[in-house]
Design an enzyme around this catalytic site. Structure first.
Site, PDB file in Angstrom:
ATOM      1  N   LYS A  57       7.056   4.160  17.528  1.00 38.14           N
ATOM      2  CA  LYS A  57       8.254   3.321  17.519  1.00 38.14           C
ATOM      3  C   LYS A  57       9.401   3.943  18.311  1.00 38.14           C
ATOM      4  O   LYS A  57      10.143   3.251  19.013  1.00 38.14           O
ATOM      5  CB  LYS A  57       8.675   3.050  16.077  1.00 38.14           C
ATOM      6  CG  LYS A  57       7.656   2.230  15.292  1.00 38.14           C
ATOM      7  CD  LYS A  57       8.032   2.079  13.834  1.00 38.14           C
ATOM      8  CE  LYS A  57       6.945   1.315  13.070  1.00 38.14           C
ATOM      9  NZ  LYS A  57       7.252   1.206  11.637  1.00 38.14           N
ATOM     10  N   HIS A  92       0.857  -5.777   2.568  1.00 35.92           N
ATOM     11  CA  HIS A  92       1.589  -4.952   3.536  1.00 35.92           C
ATOM     12  C   HIS A  92       3.053  -5.363   3.556  1.00 35.92           C
ATOM     13  O   HIS A  92       3.432  -6.383   2.970  1.00 35.92           O
ATOM     14  CB  HIS A  92       0.972  -5.131   4.927  1.00 35.92           C
ATOM     15  CG  HIS A  92      -0.482  -4.810   4.973  1.00 35.92           C
ATOM     16  ND1 HIS A  92      -0.974  -3.600   5.425  1.00 35.92           N
ATOM     17  CD2 HIS A  92      -1.568  -5.540   4.605  1.00 35.92           C
ATOM     18  CE1 HIS A  92      -2.296  -3.607   5.344  1.00 35.92           C
ATOM     19  NE2 HIS A  92      -2.672  -4.770   4.843  1.00 35.92           N
ATOM     20  N   HIS A 110       0.822  -1.210   0.000  1.00 33.97           N
ATOM     21  CA  HIS A 110       0.000   0.000   0.000  1.00 33.97           C
ATOM     22  C   HIS A 110       0.861   1.268   0.000  1.00 33.97           C
ATOM     23  O   HIS A 110       2.033   1.247   0.405  1.00 33.97           O
ATOM     24  CB  HIS A 110      -0.925   0.008   1.226  1.00 33.97           C
ATOM     25  CG  HIS A 110      -0.187  -0.024   2.535  1.00 33.97           C
ATOM     26  ND1 HIS A 110       0.397   1.091   3.100  1.00 33.97           N
ATOM     27  CD2 HIS A 110       0.064  -1.045   3.384  1.00 33.97           C
ATOM     28  CE1 HIS A 110       0.969   0.777   4.242  1.00 33.97           C
ATOM     29  NE2 HIS A 110       0.798  -0.528   4.438  1.00 33.97           N
ATOM     30  N   GLY A 111       0.266   2.372  -0.432  1.00 30.74           N
ATOM     31  CA  GLY A 111       0.943   3.652  -0.356  1.00 30.74           C
ATOM     32  C   GLY A 111       1.104   4.101   1.091  1.00 30.74           C
ATOM     33  O   GLY A 111       0.620   3.452   2.030  1.00 30.74           O
ATOM     34  N   GLU A 112       1.785   5.218   1.271  1.00 27.76           N
ATOM     35  CA  GLU A 112       2.029   5.732   2.626  1.00 27.76           C
ATOM     36  C   GLU A 112       0.719   5.889   3.387  1.00 27.76           C
ATOM     37  O   GLU A 112      -0.228   6.513   2.911  1.00 27.76           O
ATOM     38  CB  GLU A 112       2.733   7.080   2.554  1.00 27.76           C
ATOM     39  CG  GLU A 112       3.040   7.680   3.925  1.00 27.76           C
ATOM     40  CD  GLU A 112       3.540   9.100   3.827  1.00 27.76           C
ATOM     41  OE1 GLU A 112       4.737   9.335   4.080  1.00 27.76           O
ATOM     42  OE2 GLU A 112       2.723   9.998   3.485  1.00 27.76           O
ATOM     43  N   ARG A 119      -6.116   0.580   3.775  1.00 24.39           N
ATOM     44  CA  ARG A 119      -4.946   1.126   3.082  1.00 24.39           C
ATOM     45  C   ARG A 119      -4.560   0.276   1.878  1.00 24.39           C
ATOM     46  O   ARG A 119      -4.056   0.799   0.881  1.00 24.39           O
ATOM     47  CB  ARG A 119      -3.780   1.313   4.051  1.00 24.39           C
ATOM     48  CG  ARG A 119      -3.348   0.102   4.848  1.00 24.39           C
ATOM     49  CD  ARG A 119      -2.412   0.559   5.975  1.00 24.39           C
ATOM     50  NE  ARG A 119      -1.817  -0.508   6.751  1.00 24.39           N
ATOM     51  CZ  ARG A 119      -2.382  -1.103   7.791  1.00 24.39           C
ATOM     52  NH1 ARG A 119      -3.606  -0.747   8.164  1.00 24.39           N
ATOM     53  NH2 ARG A 119      -1.748  -2.040   8.475  1.00 24.39           N
ATOM     54  N   GLU A 171      -1.523  -7.128   7.479  1.00 24.19           N
ATOM     55  CA  GLU A 171      -0.203  -6.876   8.047  1.00 24.19           C
ATOM     56  C   GLU A 171       0.024  -7.780   9.255  1.00 24.19           C
ATOM     57  O   GLU A 171      -0.923  -8.325   9.837  1.00 24.19           O
ATOM     58  CB  GLU A 171      -0.089  -5.394   8.454  1.00 24.19           C
ATOM     59  CG  GLU A 171       1.213  -4.969   9.124  1.00 24.19           C
ATOM     60  CD  GLU A 171       2.457  -5.233   8.285  1.00 24.19           C
ATOM     61  OE1 GLU A 171       2.778  -6.428   8.084  1.00 24.19           O
ATOM     62  OE2 GLU A 171       3.115  -4.269   7.859  1.00 24.19           O
ATOM     63  N   ARG A 172       1.258  -7.944   9.614  1.00 27.25           N
ATOM     64  CA  ARG A 172       1.597  -8.673  10.837  1.00 27.25           C
ATOM     65  C   ARG A 172       0.880  -8.043  12.030  1.00 27.25           C
ATOM     66  O   ARG A 172       0.805  -6.819  12.151  1.00 27.25           O
ATOM     67  CB  ARG A 172       3.108  -8.605  11.030  1.00 27.25           C
ATOM     68  CG  ARG A 172       3.618  -9.193  12.329  1.00 27.25           C
ATOM     69  CD  ARG A 172       5.117  -8.960  12.418  1.00 27.25           C
ATOM     70  NE  ARG A 172       5.623  -9.305  13.735  1.00 27.25           N
ATOM     71  CZ  ARG A 172       6.847  -8.996  14.158  1.00 27.25           C
ATOM     72  NH1 ARG A 172       7.678  -8.334  13.357  1.00 27.25           N
ATOM     73  NH2 ARG A 172       7.247  -9.346  15.367  1.00 27.25           N
ATOM     74  N   THR A 195       1.192  -0.294  13.162  1.00 29.35           N
ATOM     75  CA  THR A 195      -0.197  -0.347  12.727  1.00 29.35           C
ATOM     76  C   THR A 195      -0.796  -1.735  12.853  1.00 29.35           C
ATOM     77  O   THR A 195      -1.858  -1.920  13.426  1.00 29.35           O
ATOM     78  CB  THR A 195      -0.325   0.104  11.259  1.00 29.35           C
ATOM     79  OG1 THR A 195       0.588   1.164  11.014  1.00 29.35           O
ATOM     80  CG2 THR A 195      -1.733   0.575  10.975  1.00 29.35           C
TER      81      THR A 195
END
Length: 221
Positions: A97, A176, A8-10, A59, A86-87, A20
């Site tokens: 982070k 992702h 996906h894009g930003e 996303r 995503e994970r 996320t």
């Protein structure tokens, strides 16, 4: 036959630098532009898709639709699957982070991010909306290491994508960073201890070409 992988894009989370995972966040305006430009790049190669797959998160869905629209293929059927999500980062989801580095140290945070068998801090319960109600709840993770992501992505590849390639179909897969990293690991037979070398930038297509016997002919970026 071609299989195009695209992250996906930003997203807003990428921009704000927090984990996320399965949290559903939109693309930034820049991310939308990235998705459109990726579609134009695919169009310039003349790739015609027969099927598209996306995760269950907006996303990737927004990116997938932008790519199909930019290639004049918005009519192509899109199948959504949790296996491309995503994970699941467990208790790290929604946490900045840099704040986690301050609290736990850079070495530990790096192990959480890139360690193949290092699990995150698990959540006790998931608070998801009804999009996952159809799943056996034993399948829904409370946190995942990279090994667990590979274990859920590979069946998607074998069950859904391989038969389409065998039929001579071209496929778009929008996912992702980690779900696509898991696919690349499997397709290219990347060792576990080298998985952290697989880079999946936002909205940069990875194009695989296979023959009907599933032999990898070429990878193009």
């Amino acid at each position: 036959m071609k299989v195009v992988l695209i992250r996906h894009g930003e997203s807003e989370a990428n921009f704000a630098n927090y984990w996320t995972g399965w949290l559903d966040v939109p693309l930034t305006e820049r991310g939308q532009q990235q998705a459109w430009q990726a579609g134009l790049a695919i169009k310039s190669r003349g790739i015609q898709f027969d099927y598209a797959f996306s995760s269950m998160l907006q996303r990737t869905l927004t990116t997938c639709n932008a790519v199909l629209e930019a290639t004049d293929q918005l009519w192509v059927p899109v199948m959504k699957t949790w296996r491309l999500n995503e994970r699941h980062y467990g208790r790290l989801v929604g946490v900045n982070k840099d704040d986690m580095i301050t609290q736990f140290g850079e070495a530990q945070v790096q192990r959480w991010r890139r360690g193949y068998k290092e699990p995150p801090l698990y959540v006790k319960t998931n608070d998801f909306d009804r999009r996952y109600d159809h799943l056996d709840q034993r399948l829904v993770p409370k946190g995942e290491n990279l090994e667990m992501v590979v274990a859920r992505v590979v069946p998607f590849w074998l069950d859904e994508v391989v038969p389409l390639i065998a039929e001579g179909k071209n496929v778009l897969i929008t996912g992702h960073g980690n779900s696509l990293r898991a696919l690349v690991k499997y397709v290219e037979n990347v060792p576990e201890d080298a998985m952290d070398t697989i880079k999946i930038p936002n909205a940069q297509p990875i194009i695989y070409e296979f023959d009907t016997a599933m032999n990898l002919i070429e990878r193009v970026e």
